[in-house]
Write a protein that holds these residues in place. Structure first.
Motif, mmCIF file in Angstrom:
data_model
loop_
_atom_site.group_PDB
_atom_site.id
_atom_site.type_symbol
_atom_site.label_atom_id
_atom_site.label_comp_id
_atom_site.label_asym_id
_atom_site.label_seq_id
_atom_site.Cartn_x
_atom_site.Cartn_y
_atom_site.Cartn_z
ATOM 1 N N LEU A 240 -24.241 -6.631 9.345
ATOM 2 C CA LEU A 240 -23.450 -6.157 8.206
ATOM 3 C C LEU A 240 -23.421 -7.166 7.058
ATOM 4 C CD1 LEU A 240 -20.422 -4.480 10.022
ATOM 5 C CD2 LEU A 240 -22.240 -3.341 8.761
ATOM 6 N N HIS B 86 -19.608 3.752 -2.332
ATOM 7 C CA HIS B 86 -18.782 4.427 -1.327
ATOM 8 C C HIS B 86 -17.474 4.876 -1.978
ATOM 9 C CE1 HIS B 86 -20.768 2.659 2.551
ATOM 10 N NE2 HIS B 86 -21.620 3.255 1.763
ATOM 11 N N ALA C 184 -2.018 -3.724 -4.411
ATOM 12 C CA ALA C 184 -1.892 -3.612 -2.960
ATOM 13 C C ALA C 184 -3.156 -4.124 -2.270
ATOM 14 C CB ALA C 184 -1.616 -2.158 -2.563
ATOM 15 N N ASP D 103 -9.871 4.193 5.825
ATOM 16 C CA ASP D 103 -10.153 2.882 6.381
ATOM 17 C C ASP D 103 -10.989 2.079 5.399
ATOM 18 O OD1 ASP D 103 -10.816 0.729 7.924
ATOM 19 O OD2 ASP D 103 -11.237 1.919 9.718
ATOM 20 N N PHE D 104 -10.315 1.457 4.426
ATOM 21 C CA PHE D 104 -11.116 0.855 3.363
ATOM 22 C C PHE D 104 -11.722 -0.490 3.758
ATOM 23 C CE2 PHE D 104 -8.223 -2.341 1.955
ATOM 24 C CZ PHE D 104 -6.961 -1.825 2.196
ATOM 25 N N THR D 105 -11.180 -1.162 4.767
ATOM 26 C CA THR D 105 -11.885 -2.386 5.189
ATOM 27 C C THR D 105 -13.215 -2.009 5.842
ATOM 28 O OG1 THR D 105 -10.626 -2.501 7.256
ATOM 29 C CG2 THR D 105 -9.809 -3.818 5.441
ATOM 30 N N ALA D 106 -13.216 -0.962 6.657
ATOM 31 C CA ALA D 106 -14.479 -0.500 7.245
ATOM 32 C C ALA D 106 -15.439 -0.042 6.150
ATOM 33 C CB ALA D 106 -14.217 0.630 8.234
ATOM 34 N N GLU D 107 -14.878 0.608 5.146
ATOM 35 C CA GLU D 107 -15.702 1.096 4.033
ATOM 36 C C GLU D 107 -16.370 -0.078 3.308
ATOM 37 O OE1 GLU D 107 -17.203 4.229 3.246
ATOM 38 O OE2 GLU D 107 -15.179 4.782 3.854
ATOM 39 N N LEU D 108 -15.602 -1.110 3.078
ATOM 40 C CA LEU D 108 -16.142 -2.313 2.412
ATOM 41 C C LEU D 108 -17.184 -3.000 3.283
ATOM 42 C CD1 LEU D 108 -13.306 -4.380 0.690
ATOM 43 C CD2 LEU D 108 -15.442 -3.613 -0.321
ATOM 44 N N GLN D 109 -16.895 -3.088 4.576
ATOM 45 C CA GLN D 109 -17.830 -3.781 5.460
ATOM 46 C C GLN D 109 -19.154 -3.043 5.572
ATOM 47 O OE1 GLN D 109 -15.465 -4.379 9.012
ATOM 48 N NE2 GLN D 109 -14.777 -6.391 8.299
ATOM 49 N N SER D 110 -19.096 -1.705 5.623
ATOM 50 C CA SER D 110 -20.354 -0.965 5.703
ATOM 51 C C SER D 110 -21.105 -1.044 4.374
ATOM 52 C CB SER D 110 -20.114 0.486 6.116
ATOM 53 O OG SER D 110 -19.394 1.183 5.135
ATOM 54 N N LEU D 111 -20.362 -1.221 3.290
ATOM 55 C CA LEU D 111 -20.989 -1.397 1.977
ATOM 56 C C LEU D 111 -21.857 -2.664 1.961
ATOM 57 C CD1 LEU D 111 -20.805 0.174 -0.678
ATOM 58 C CD2 LEU D 111 -18.857 -1.214 -1.325
ATOM 59 N N HIS E 245 -8.614 9.152 9.004
ATOM 60 C CA HIS E 245 -8.496 7.732 8.723
ATOM 61 C C HIS E 245 -8.878 7.430 7.290
ATOM 62 C CE1 HIS E 245 -7.754 5.447 12.493
ATOM 63 N NE2 HIS E 245 -7.858 6.670 12.947
ATOM 64 N N ARG F 87 -14.397 -4.364 14.811
ATOM 65 C CA ARG F 87 -12.945 -4.520 14.852
ATOM 66 C C ARG F 87 -12.426 -4.564 16.279
ATOM 67 N NH1 ARG F 87 -10.874 -1.846 10.127
ATOM 68 N NH2 ARG F 87 -11.035 0.193 11.060
ATOM 69 N N VAL G 48 -24.325 3.012 10.448
ATOM 70 C CA VAL G 48 -23.764 1.855 9.721
ATOM 71 C C VAL G 48 -22.250 1.952 9.630
ATOM 72 C CG1 VAL G 48 -23.749 0.614 7.524
ATOM 73 C CG2 VAL G 48 -25.901 1.534 8.428
ATOM 74 N N PRO H 139 -5.923 -0.104 10.219
ATOM 75 C CA PRO H 139 -7.225 -0.242 10.878
ATOM 76 C C PRO H 139 -7.083 -0.213 12.394
ATOM 77 C CG PRO H 139 -6.515 -2.353 9.991
ATOM 78 C CD PRO H 139 -5.447 -1.364 9.646
ATOM 79 N N SER H 140 -6.763 0.947 12.918
ATOM 80 C CA SER H 140 -6.626 1.085 14.371
ATOM 81 C C SER H 140 -6.874 2.529 14.768
ATOM 82 C CB SER H 140 -5.214 0.675 14.802
ATOM 83 O OG SER H 140 -4.278 1.568 14.227
ATOM 84 N N PRO I 15 -18.596 -1.321 11.695
ATOM 85 C CA PRO I 15 -17.314 -2.012 11.472
ATOM 86 C C PRO I 15 -16.253 -1.621 12.500
ATOM 87 C CG PRO I 15 -18.145 -1.096 9.419
ATOM 88 C CD PRO I 15 -19.003 -0.538 10.513
ATOM 89 N N LEU J 79 0.830 -1.198 0.000
ATOM 90 C CA LEU J 79 0.000 0.000 0.000
ATOM 91 C C LEU J 79 0.871 1.257 0.000
ATOM 92 C CD1 LEU J 79 -2.798 1.207 0.089
ATOM 93 C CD2 LEU J 79 -2.735 1.036 2.576
#
Lengths: 215, 215
Positions: free
Chosen positions: B78, B190, B97, A193-201, A191, B19, B11, A178-179, B15, A94
């Motif tokens: 979720l 998103h 990445a 925070d694309f994992t959070a973004e994906l999860q909320s998606l 932040h 976490r 929402v 992610p912290s 996430p 990344l």
DNA sequence: TAGATTGTTAATCGATTAACAATC
DNA sequence: TAGATTGTTAATCGATTAACAATC
């Protein structure tokens, strides 16, 4: 001077305006109305006018906004009208990707120094920059007048890096790990925070046959 | 069934809760109060209780929340309790990445197919996946029951990719390109817009000697 | 001039926080 | 039982939108 507190929501929209205005400028469009802007950006025209009016009277009644003038003004507001060298810690996938994205940042804001802990990353070349050991962090940040730091290390190490940044005098941090970082209140942290973004998606997916119901 | 509209802000926090709960579970912590959660996540405890209460009564008065039970519940909410294969278009630095970040997504949500237009990317191997030509997009998405798409192409191509995604039946898109996508209202989009994030960060820097004043 | 569009005030809408009865 | 903490209602706070006089 200006004592009105500008909300975070307003500040986050300014780069969006700026980006679209730059597109218009490239097409040699000279003026734009809040109506036009709102249409393209899916925003309420009144909101756009109000956002801009916090910072001054940039428009002309009956005409709209001069594209180039508004670009100049927003760049001033966002402090993008001066050199803003950026440091990045974490030369993984990344981190390397972001360094190569320098082209997307304007000349003024640019990643100019890269750091990592691991011996096999140090002295690698990324986008014409040598990856430096963490021991050089404070020195380089002071020497290059770096004020913004990017964190692209694993979550477990993010807080340590933030601490180093703070010690070295960094003023603002963009954290891709992610912290949740604990920093002094004068340090600004955003932040990415694309994992959070994906999860909320996922929440917005239509219910499928596997949907769980209480039973 | 549930007819109350849940706000986007709620929402987006789920996430974050998930976490931290996972971290607690790894440390074998059994229960947690909204107080504890709020402290660690810099959120108001009342907000956390209210957020969770939209979806059910997950806590015990006088005790708090059972960590593992709450994890299970949030994952259900979720829709992370089922297979969610993801497609990615754009095998550049950033795309690669993200594919290598698969490890950070839980098993259920995973990038399972990668696409690109350029001949020199096609058939490259990334994280054990072959980069496929765009011509295979619709077919693969249907065959693999992919519902979520990630866009990591340059801004100028992002809308085209979004159109292809929509035609192929994708339900939700995470867009890393700095561009506003126009999609049908039933498609959820998103943005992961780190240049905008960096630019808004600059606003919060302390004024320096180069600050521009009207004169 | 007539039409268009700003800047700004007032009205509305929504999200956060405080407070507390219920109860483990 | 006493202390702790939830779920939820009411109060507060802040952000968005509508409306319109000013004016190009």
């Amino acid at each position: 001077m200006k004592s009105i507190k500008i909300s975070e929501a307003v500040v986050k929209r300014l780069p969006i305006y700026l980006r679209f205005l730059n597109e218009l400028a490239m097409k040699n469009v000279l003026t734009v109305s809040s109506q036009d802007l709102g249409q393209k950006l899916n925003l309420n025209p009144a909101q756009i006018r109000k956002d801009l009016a916090y910072f001054g009277e940039f428009g002309k009644k009956g005409i709209g906004y001069d594209v180039n003038y508004l670009i100049e003004k927003i760049r001033q507001i966002l402090k993008l009208d001066r050199q803003l060298p950026v440091a990045l810690v974490g030369a993984g996938n990344l981190g390397r990707a972001l360094c190569n994205y320098n082209i997307y940042l304007r000349d003024q804001m640019k990643i100019v120094a890269i750091f990592d802990v691991s011996a096999d990353k140090i002295n690698q070349t990324i986008n014409n920059m040598n990856v430096q050991p963490m021991e050089h962090l404070a020195e380089t940040i002071r020497a290059m007048k770096i004020r913004i730091g990017i964190i692209t290390v694993p979550a477990a190490e993010a807080q340590n890096v933030a601490n180093e940044f703070v010690k070295a005098g960094i003023e603002a941090i963009l954290n891709f790990a992610p912290s949740i970082l604990k920093v002094p209140p004068e340090i600004r942290v955003h932040h990415a925070d694309f994992t959070a973004e994906l999860q909320s998606l996922a929440y917005y997916l239509a219910d499928d046959s596997e949907a769980q119901e209480e039973h």
